[in-house]
Design a protein around this motif. Structure first.
Motif, PDB file in Angstrom:
ATOM      1  N   ALA A   1       0.633  -1.091  -0.006  1.00  0.00           N
ATOM      2  CA  ALA A   1      -0.073  -0.028   0.104  1.00  0.00           C
ATOM      3  C   ALA A   1       0.917   1.322  -0.066  1.00  0.00           C
ATOM      4  N   ALA A   2       2.023   1.295   0.848  1.00  0.00           N
ATOM      5  CA  ALA A   2       3.036   2.383   0.860  1.00  0.00           C
ATOM      6  C   ALA A   2       3.404   2.762  -0.469  1.00  0.00           C
ATOM      7  N   GLN A   3       3.778   1.601  -1.223  1.00  0.00           N
ATOM      8  CA  GLN A   3       4.505   1.833  -2.503  1.00  0.00           C
ATOM      9  C   GLN A   3       3.655   2.156  -3.387  1.00  0.00           C
ATOM     10  N   ILE A   4       2.376   1.549  -3.554  1.00  0.00           N
ATOM     11  CA  ILE A   4       1.456   1.835  -4.598  1.00  0.00           C
ATOM     12  C   ILE A   4       0.867   3.252  -4.549  1.00  0.00           C
ATOM     13  N   PHE A   5       0.696   3.820  -3.373  1.00  0.00           N
ATOM     14  CA  PHE A   5       0.004   5.028  -2.993  1.00  0.00           C
ATOM     15  C   PHE A   5       0.941   6.072  -2.831  1.00  0.00           C
TER      16      PHE A   5
ATOM     17  N   GLY B   1       5.529   7.774  -9.352  1.00  0.00           N
ATOM     18  CA  GLY B   1       6.236   6.743  -8.681  1.00  0.00           C
ATOM     19  C   GLY B   1       6.765   5.983  -9.974  1.00  0.00           C
ATOM     20  N   ALA B   2       7.528   5.028  -9.641  1.00  0.00           N
ATOM     21  CA  ALA B   2       8.414   4.216 -10.490  1.00  0.00           C
ATOM     22  C   ALA B   2       7.081   3.509 -11.679  1.00  0.00           C
TER      23      ALA B   2
ATOM     24  N   ALA C   1       6.867   4.003 -15.476  1.00  0.00           N
ATOM     25  CA  ALA C   1       7.184   2.809 -16.430  1.00  0.00           C
ATOM     26  C   ALA C   1       5.774   2.645 -17.314  1.00  0.00           C
ATOM     27  N   SER C   2       4.752   3.171 -16.925  1.00  0.00           N
ATOM     28  CA  SER C   2       3.543   3.086 -17.715  1.00  0.00           C
ATOM     29  C   SER C   2       3.598   4.446 -18.836  1.00  0.00           C
ATOM     30  N   ALA C   3       4.332   5.420 -18.466  1.00  0.00           N
ATOM     31  CA  ALA C   3       4.551   6.645 -19.510  1.00  0.00           C
ATOM     32  C   ALA C   3       5.226   5.867 -20.613  1.00  0.00           C
TER      33      ALA C   3
END
Ligand code: DUC
Ligand code: ZN
Ligand code: ZN
Length: 470
Positions: free
Chosen positions: A372-376, A459-460, A464-466
């Motif tokens: 959760a910390a990483q995703i948000f 975030g990373a 990556a999606s970009a």
């Protein structure tokens, strides 16, 4: 102010090792064996316990005005109950009324949350669309650390976000490096099924799951995922409860799409038989959306968590007491939707997850905190045990047991969907930024100690999606 936590086994998302922890001014200052306590430091003996990152509940609704009433746990009582169960941060939701300015709603929620005892962030819901919404999303993401926006695909004639608004908002999220999230249920179908059931005389809580069958969730999850695919944005699906929605996520992930899934402790453990109980208070006490499902969905959800298709565990903590639920005594569509859980999620995930061998202790940390910390956009300040991170720490007794009950819980609600379950795995001490707020059954939560969490966009995985979009 400093505290030495001595003699525990530190478990994080990767590994576990024996270490002492020194906490200075709310942050982790040292991690090593045999640390000396500086003069004046408090010393807490961790004994045989584990030291884990405090839980993060990425899906709560404290004092939410909803369905004609207001959720009974406010930001103080709800976060205090979380601390008693080992949850030290939440991400709650600002939900503007249609046509209400996002900034106005955000300011209102920030005011309500000032009494929180633990740290909190906000997802902001997109409930309508015009140029001001577009502009306010920019202000929220760039100036206020709102790194995720929520879209309710259900609740027609209230907060439902139609496909046009969904597409506009997902597109704006891409511009801002923010993460779109969805409550995936087809609101048109739910609306129609509710009307049909009531017309047929099915007015009790047993009508609730009939009006929101798994296919309704599967359709919406798949639609949101395919919209995200076309636009090229990552997507987070909240409270995945049905195999059909999980399959849509797993399929997309198998095709290389970045989709995250959240599962609630309730959906992992409670089945739909509760709605057929003839005691209205009991059945209505379980009314939440999506509803609890037939048992085979639970097996699929556990497998999804193990397989890595579901990443976070949450509660959708949204409490209503029996007199509030009674608003729907003659019509299930009027029962305020929501159940409690913030106090019990960690113990339930340990007991049924680690205790059954489905999860390792480090996987438990990942799905209750680190992911959760990483995703948000809160990592590594939250969700990690490392020097410089916030000292949101929990001493976890892996073998102690407790029996869950509304008569003993700290949540401000008269019902508990996990009533009577005895679970192994208990938070004995919870620290929120170094403050010991829960110690061996003594709740010392401090009103107003919680701070607003400005979260990072871009975030990373957003980067990556970009790149994938080109
Ligand atoms: N579902 C609930 O049960 N309550 C609050 C909002 C939601 O989506
Ligand atoms: Zn929802
Ligand atoms: Zn919710």
């Amino acid at each position: 102010m400093s505290t030495l936590i001595r003699g525990g086994t530190v478990v994080d998302a990767e590994t576990s090792c024996r270490a002492d922890l020194l906490v200075v001014d709310g942050r982790i200052a040292a991690i090593a064996e045999g640390l000396e306590a500086p003069s004046g430091a408090a010393v807490v003996d961790a004994g045989d316990r584990l030291v884990i990152p405090g839980g993060i509940d990425p899906h709560t609704h404290m004092q939410l005005p909803f369905m004609g009433t207001v959720a009974s746990d406010d930001f103080y009582t709800g976060t205090a109950a979380g601390l008693a169960g080992g949850t030290t941060s939440i991400v709650d939701f600002v939900i503007p009324n249609p046509q209400q300015s996002l900034m106005e709603a955000y300011t209102t929620w920030r005011g309500w949350a000032e009494k929180a005892a633990a740290d909190y962030g906000f997802h902001v819901a997109i409930t309508w669309w015009d140029e001001s919404v577009h502009a306010d999303m920019g202000t929220l993401a760039r100036e206020h650390g709102v790194a995720s926006f929520k879209h309710f695909m259900a609740y027609k004639n209230a907060i439902m976000c139609d496909d046009e608004a969904l597409v506009s908002s997902f597109t704006r999220c891409i511009e801002l490096g923010a993460l779109p999230t969805v409550h995936a249920e087809n609101g048109e179908l739910v609306f129609r099924l509710q009307k049909q059931l009531v017309a047929q005389g099915i007015t009790g809580p047993e009508g609730h799951p009939l009006s929101r069958p798994p296919a309704v969730e599967g359709e919406a999850a798949n639609r949101a995922i395919r919209i995200a695919e076309v636009l090229g944005t990552p997507l987070y699906v909240v409270h995945v409860s049905a195999e059909q929605a999980l399959e849509a996520i797993a399929r997309a992930r198998g095709e290389g799409q970045r989709v995250f899934g959240e599962v609630l402790a309730g959906h992992l453990l409670v089945d739909d038989s509760v709605y057929r109980n003839l005691d209205f208070t009991f059945a209505a006490g379980h009314v939440m959306s999506p509803p609890f499902r037939p048992r085979h969905h639970q097996d699929a959800l556990w497998a999804g968590l193990q397989a890595g298709h579901l990443h976070t565990t949450a509660t959708d903590h949204c409490c209503f007491c029996a007199p509030q639920k009674a608003a729907g005594r003659d019509n299930f569509t009027l029962i305020p939707n929501g159940c409690a859980g913030i106090e019990d999620r960690m113990s339930l995930l340990w007991h049924y997850g680690v205790g059954s061998g489905r999860l390792t202790p480090s996987e438990f940390v990942r799905v209750t905190s680190t992911n959760a910390a990483q995703i948000f956009g809160m990592y590594p300040r939250k969700g990690a045990i490392r020097i410089g991170a916030d000292a949101d720490l929990v001493l976890w007794d892996p073998v102690a047991t407790r029996t869950i009950s509304a008569s003993t819980h700290h949540q401000n609600v008269d019902f508990n969907i996990f009533e009577g379950r005895t679970v192994s795995g208990v938070a004995t001490h919870s620290f929120t930024r170094g403050l010991l707020a829960w110690a061996d059954g003594d709740l010392r939560a401090v009103r107003g100690h919680g701070q607003y969490l400005k979260r990072a966009t871009g975030g990373a995985y957003i980067e990556a999606s970009a790149k994938r979009r080109g």
